[in-house]
Design a protein around this motif. Structure first.
Motif, PDB file in Angstrom:
ATOM      1  N   ILE A 316       8.031  -1.762  -7.115  1.00 54.11           N
ATOM      2  CA  ILE A 316       8.737  -2.422  -6.016  1.00 54.11           C
ATOM      3  C   ILE A 316      10.221  -2.078  -6.066  1.00 54.11           C
ATOM      4  N   LEU A 317      10.824  -2.138  -7.260  1.00 56.43           N
ATOM      5  CA  LEU A 317      12.247  -1.833  -7.395  1.00 56.43           C
ATOM      6  C   LEU A 317      12.534  -0.372  -7.028  1.00 56.43           C
ATOM      7  N   ILE A 318      11.635   0.525  -7.418  1.00 57.45           N
ATOM      8  CA  ILE A 318      11.795   1.940  -7.033  1.00 57.45           C
ATOM      9  C   ILE A 318      11.759   2.082  -5.513  1.00 57.45           C
ATOM     10  N   ILE A 346       1.327   9.297  -1.519  1.00 66.64           N
ATOM     11  CA  ILE A 346       0.523   8.073  -1.581  1.00 66.64           C
ATOM     12  C   ILE A 346      -0.951   8.414  -1.755  1.00 66.64           C
ATOM     13  N   LEU A 347      -1.429   9.384  -0.979  1.00 63.31           N
ATOM     14  CA  LEU A 347      -2.843   9.768  -1.009  1.00 63.31           C
ATOM     15  C   LEU A 347      -3.261  10.264  -2.396  1.00 63.31           C
ATOM     16  N   VAL A 348      -2.470  11.137  -2.986  1.00 61.22           N
ATOM     17  CA  VAL A 348      -2.811  11.719  -4.293  1.00 61.22           C
ATOM     18  C   VAL A 348      -2.897  10.641  -5.366  1.00 61.22           C
ATOM     19  N   PHE A 349      -1.889   9.778  -5.434  1.00 60.52           N
ATOM     20  CA  PHE A 349      -1.855   8.808  -6.528  1.00 60.52           C
ATOM     21  C   PHE A 349      -2.744   7.592  -6.260  1.00 60.52           C
ATOM     22  N   THR A 350      -3.073   7.362  -4.999  1.00 65.00           N
ATOM     23  CA  THR A 350      -4.082   6.338  -4.702  1.00 65.00           C
ATOM     24  C   THR A 350      -5.446   6.804  -5.196  1.00 65.00           C
ATOM     25  N   LEU A 371       4.685   5.725  -8.426  1.00 62.21           N
ATOM     26  CA  LEU A 371       4.667   6.949  -7.627  1.00 62.21           C
ATOM     27  C   LEU A 371       4.141   6.688  -6.219  1.00 62.21           C
ATOM     28  N   ILE A 372       3.194   5.759  -6.093  1.00 66.69           N
ATOM     29  CA  ILE A 372       2.729   5.358  -4.762  1.00 66.69           C
ATOM     30  C   ILE A 372       3.895   4.770  -3.964  1.00 66.69           C
ATOM     31  N   MET A 373       4.733   3.971  -4.630  1.00 64.61           N
ATOM     32  CA  MET A 373       5.874   3.355  -3.951  1.00 64.61           C
ATOM     33  C   MET A 373       6.936   4.389  -3.582  1.00 64.61           C
ATOM     34  N   VAL A 374       7.014   5.490  -4.336  1.00 64.88           N
ATOM     35  CA  VAL A 374       7.899   6.584  -3.939  1.00 64.88           C
ATOM     36  C   VAL A 374       7.463   7.115  -2.575  1.00 64.88           C
ATOM     37  N   GLY A 375       6.167   7.340  -2.417  1.00 64.75           N
ATOM     38  CA  GLY A 375       5.647   7.803  -1.129  1.00 64.75           C
ATOM     39  C   GLY A 375       5.832   6.781  -0.031  1.00 64.75           C
ATOM     40  N   VAL A 453      -9.047   6.827   1.621  1.00 64.96           N
ATOM     41  CA  VAL A 453      -9.537   7.345   2.907  1.00 64.96           C
ATOM     42  C   VAL A 453      -8.587   6.922   4.030  1.00 64.96           C
ATOM     43  N   LEU A 454      -8.149   5.667   3.985  1.00 64.51           N
ATOM     44  CA  LEU A 454      -7.209   5.161   4.984  1.00 64.51           C
ATOM     45  C   LEU A 454      -5.899   5.943   4.934  1.00 64.51           C
ATOM     46  N   MET A 455      -5.444   6.262   3.717  1.00 66.04           N
ATOM     47  CA  MET A 455      -4.222   7.047   3.578  1.00 66.04           C
ATOM     48  C   MET A 455      -4.404   8.470   4.110  1.00 66.04           C
ATOM     49  N   ALA A 456      -5.603   9.013   3.985  1.00 62.69           N
ATOM     50  CA  ALA A 456      -5.884  10.339   4.539  1.00 62.69           C
ATOM     51  C   ALA A 456      -5.760  10.313   6.065  1.00 62.69           C
ATOM     52  N   VAL A 457      -6.264   9.235   6.676  1.00 57.49           N
ATOM     53  CA  VAL A 457      -6.113   9.071   8.129  1.00 57.49           C
ATOM     54  C   VAL A 457      -4.632   8.982   8.499  1.00 57.49           C
TER      55      VAL A 457
END
Length: 476
Positions: A316-318, A346-350, A371-375, A453-457
């Motif tokens: 969150i802080l990132i 986001i997709l890769v690290f999810t 890393l997801i939060m970076v995306g 899958v949602l992130m891929a969309v």
């Protein structure tokens, strides 16, 4: 650069005292969003103290979201009726009243009523902040200021469980509300001293039927989604149908009114509509991750609620730090690369997070979430700025209201969907095995796979949105 019509023509010569205005708005929103989640880790104590079930206690969160969800679309109308100062101070006074009532609550009914009063005030704060931010800042800085706004909206609810988890180790839950009172008073004083009007006052005629239809529609949809996992399927379908029908009638009525409560013709701008949909995808994902990761920590790895909150905190802080920085990049370069790359991260690290097992170190899960939060920091703010840039200036309050209503609906839908998937696969696993820990991870993995899958969309849609994310392509 923003299209000349993105700023109201009559506002060009107005010089705002931007820094104090933005401080008051940002600080007020931070307190409102912080308050939204401060009871999340106190529910077990409240259940024991007030002798209520988990389903009943959950209303302290669901009821709050319901009121905010209903109020956000109405705020667009209010912003054309009252000055920014009048609306902000009224919101903060309601927030203060609800907080004081919560301090002295000694029953569930009174505490719930207090939370609903709080929500009446808090529900107006985000639309006021976002609309005012677009008006008082130069058009070439809209990306960075929206990034700052998103950072506040992210940090507030993230710090709520962490701070309250720490305080509840030594104090009663009443202290959580006592803590808010001096900060709310500071916001009220700051509002009196520094706020200026930032919206076009047109005094539209009040259409009470629209307000009723809007309230029934949004409340019905949010309630049905939020309670789907705890209510009978038949009742959920009925409530959802009532909400959808009411919202359909509400939408048709807005198209027929000379002065609609909410200008839904904003959806005729295709990029705005796509942006709203992408924002909903991001919000569904973000809101649900903040629920299912703590569930995995507490139920799967047997950590404390405070520890599970700390797992989320670095990410969150990132996000809070990088979001305004990415806003600056957006102002200079646009989002043609920024938004798709953010979704790809986001997709890769999810996907990698969905491969977690009981032997996966907590640190590794924490790093993947970071890393997801970076995306996420690369997508949410630029997407909002791109979407809102497509609207004429007079429709800014309506666009902001639509975006924030969509985020409320997405948050409720995301939590119901992903927690529901996690629970369903967990229970299915337990039918063939009695290993509770593996069952929890099985549910978590399937839930996060669906999120991937949602992130891929979202990534596919972002490629189209990114082509329009240079704001000089805004509508004329």
């Amino acid at each position: 650069m923003l299209n000349q019509n993105f700023q109201p023509q009559e506002k060009k010569t107005v010089q705002y005292n931007t820094k104090p205005i933005m401080f008051v708005l940002l600080f007020g929103c931070f307190i409102g969003m912080f308050n939204e989640t401060i009871l999340n880790v106190a529910l077990s104590k409240l259940m024991s103290e007030m002798h209520i079930s988990a389903i009943t206690a959950q209303w302290l969160a669901t009821g709050y979201v319901l009121v905010v969800g209903v109020l956000v679309p109405i705020t667009a109308f209010l912003m054309h009726t009252f000055t920014t100062k009048q609306l902000y101070i009224s919101a903060m006074v309601l927030f203060l009243l609800g907080t004081i009532c919560a301090v002295f609550s000694n029953s569930f009914a009174l505490l719930l009523l207090s939370r609903l009063i709080q929500a009446l005030g808090a529900g107006m704060l985000v639309p006021i902040m976002m609309n005012s931010a677009l008006v008082v800042t130069p058009k070439e800085k809209h990306g960075s200021v929206m990034g700052l706004c998103i950072s506040v909206l992210t940090l507030g609810p993230a710090l709520g469980p962490t701070v309250s988890g720490f305080l509840l180790q030594s104090f009663s839950w009443h202290v959580l509300f006592m803590l808010l009172i001096p900060f709310i008073v500071i916001c009220i004083v700051g509002g009196f001293m520094f706020l200026e009007n930032t919206s076009e006052i047109t005094k539209p005629k009040i259409d009470f039927l629209s307000i009723v239809l809007s309230s029934i529609g949004f409340a019905g949809i949010i309630y049905a989604i939020s309670s789907a996992s705890t209510s009978a399927l038949s009742s959920t379908i009925v409530i959802l149908a009532i909400g959808l029908i009411s919202l359909t009638i509400y939408g048709k009525r807005q198209l027929s009114l000379k002065q609609p409560i909410l200008e839904i013709r904003s959806f005729k701008h295709a990029i705005f509509t796509m942006g709203v949909f992408i924002i909903m995808i991001i919000q569904m994902f973000q809101f649900s991750m903040n629920m299912i990761i703590p569930l995995l920590m507490q139920n799967g790895l047997k950590t404390s609620s405070f520890t599970s909150a700390l797992v989320l905190l670095p990410g969150i802080l990132i996000g809070v730090i990088l979001t305004p920085l990415n806003g600056i990049i957006f102002d200079k370069k646009g989002g043609k690369i920024l938004i798709p790359v953010g979704f790809a991260i986001i997709l890769v690290f999810t996907f990698l997070l969905s491969r977690s097992t009981p032997s996966t170190p907590i640190l590794q899960i924490t790093i993947m979430y970071c890393l997801i939060m970076v995306g996420q920091s690369m997508t949410m703010s630029p997407t909002q700025t791109t979407a809102l840039s497509q609207l004429p200036a007079k429709n800014n309050p309506d666009g902001v209201a639509i975006v924030n209503t969509a985020m409320q609906l997405a948050g409720a839908l995301g939590s119901a969907l992903f927690v529901g998937i996690m629970t369903a696969f967990q229970n299915s696993y337990l039918q063939t095995s009695h290993n509770a820990t593996k069952a929890i991870f099985n549910g978590f993995n399937h839930s996060v796979e669906v999120a991937a899958v949602l992130m891929a969309v979202g990534f596919i849609l972002s490629l189209k949105l990114a082509s329009k994310s240079n704001i000089k392509n805004s509508v004329k």
